[in-house]
Design an enzyme around this catalytic site. Structure first.
Site, PDB file in Angstrom:
ATOM      1  N   GLU A  73      -0.921  -4.672  -8.794  1.00 17.98           N
ATOM      2  CA  GLU A  73      -1.036  -5.811  -9.724  1.00 17.98           C
ATOM      3  C   GLU A  73      -1.176  -7.141  -8.998  1.00 17.98           C
ATOM      4  O   GLU A  73      -1.465  -8.144  -9.623  1.00 17.98           O
ATOM      5  CB  GLU A  73       0.183  -5.850 -10.656  1.00 17.98           C
ATOM      6  CG  GLU A  73       0.146  -4.759 -11.691  1.00 17.98           C
ATOM      7  CD  GLU A  73       1.273  -4.852 -12.706  1.00 17.98           C
ATOM      8  OE1 GLU A  73       2.299  -5.499 -12.404  1.00 17.98           O
ATOM      9  OE2 GLU A  73       1.125  -4.264 -13.785  1.00 17.98           O
ATOM     10  N   HIS A 110       0.855  -1.206   0.000  1.00 15.39           N
ATOM     11  CA  HIS A 110       0.000   0.000   0.000  1.00 15.39           C
ATOM     12  C   HIS A 110       0.881   1.243   0.000  1.00 15.39           C
ATOM     13  O   HIS A 110       0.575   2.239  -0.650  1.00 15.39           O
ATOM     14  CB  HIS A 110      -0.884   0.049   1.256  1.00 15.39           C
ATOM     15  CG  HIS A 110      -1.891  -1.052   1.350  1.00 15.39           C
ATOM     16  ND1 HIS A 110      -1.805  -2.053   2.295  1.00 15.39           N
ATOM     17  CD2 HIS A 110      -3.011  -1.294   0.650  1.00 15.39           C
ATOM     18  CE1 HIS A 110      -2.848  -2.862   2.166  1.00 15.39           C
ATOM     19  NE2 HIS A 110      -3.594  -2.434   1.166  1.00 15.39           N
TER      20      HIS A 110
END
Ligand code: PAF
Length: 255
Positions: free
Chosen positions: A146, A35
């Protein structure tokens, strides 16, 4: 950094920054360096960096998975502050679903492979909450990792198909030195399982086909949901010690 729990107040703030470029990172909290890399990129590419923290109940098909989803709010806010986020939006479930789960975004059934097939309702829940958040934030760019490639793909197609103004920006998976993809769920692994977990990445990268990857994972103690190839990538989802992990890598020669 300002934290907004009310949608009305957030909307007032959004009007006040109407002339500035806005980047947005949606999260369910339990933040890790993966993150962190999304927030850093968002910070670098936009004048205002906005992050949401909301554990979205509609994307959990298993109530046990929802109830044990890690929560580390104090750490998350410290981390976001140190990364230079400007705004954190944390509306309640009542604010985001004021009439319950009344409307939802439904992908075409042919898109229901992998996560869409093995976790019924997952993609619908993700697309619905992302549509709500993108409408509220009205960002120029929004950043997705991803690691959740199918989610990234579905959100990108939805944003195009519904003419949303936000550009969806794909970001490379962040890995531990062992190769294990960073994930909030890693916090649920026992020390032993954490040591075994990198076998998932090794199987994906080293096997010459999906069947071989599956057999490497099974011999390391994983209970495999699927190993499949789509969009020039190899994907896997598997349980280790009752914790469900997913990952994907480009297929060699197709990168
Ligand atoms: O990837 C996630 O954490 C979630 O699926 C998202 C995009 C924040 C939607 O709840």
């Amino acid at each position: 950094m300002q934290v907004w729990k009310s949608i009305v107040e957030w909307r007032r703030r959004r009007e006040a920054i109407a002339q500035r470029t806005v980047g947005f990172v949606p999260t369910m909290g339990a933040l890790h360096p993966g993150h962190g890399s999304l927030v850093e990129r968002c910070r670098a590419e936009n004048e205002v960096a906005v992050v949401s923290v909301f554990v979205n109940p509609t994307q959990f098909n298993d109530p046990k998975d929802l109830s044990r989803y890690p929560s580390t709010l104090e750490h998350d806010l410290d981390m976001l502050e140190s990364l230079g986020a400007d705004d954190v939006i944390m509306p309640s479930k009542r604010e985001l679903y004021p009439n319950g789960y009344l409307f939802r975004i439904e992908p075409e059934s042919s898109g229901l492979t992998m996560e869409g097939l093995h976790r019924p309702g997952f993609l619908q829940g993700v697309l619905t909450i992302v549509m709500k958040l993108l409408n509220l934030v009205q960002a120029d760019r929004s950043y997705f990792g991803e690691k959740d490639f199918q989610q990234l793909q579905a959100v990108t197609e939805m944003a195009r198909d519904f003419f949303l103004k936000t550009r969806i920006v794909p970001c490379t998976t962040v890995r531990e030195a062992s190769g294990l993809a960073m994930s909030s769920r890693n916090a649920l692994l026992s020390a032993g399982a954490h040591a075994t977990a990198p076998a998932l990445y090794r199987a994906l990268t080293q096997a010459s086909n999906c069947a071989e990857a599956r057999s490497i994972m099974e011999s390391s103690g994983f209970k495999v949901d699927y190993v499949e190839e789509h969009w020039g990538r190899r994907f896997a989802a598997a349980f280790l010690d009752g914790v469900r992990l997913i990952d994907n890598v480009p297929v060699k020669g197709e990168d």
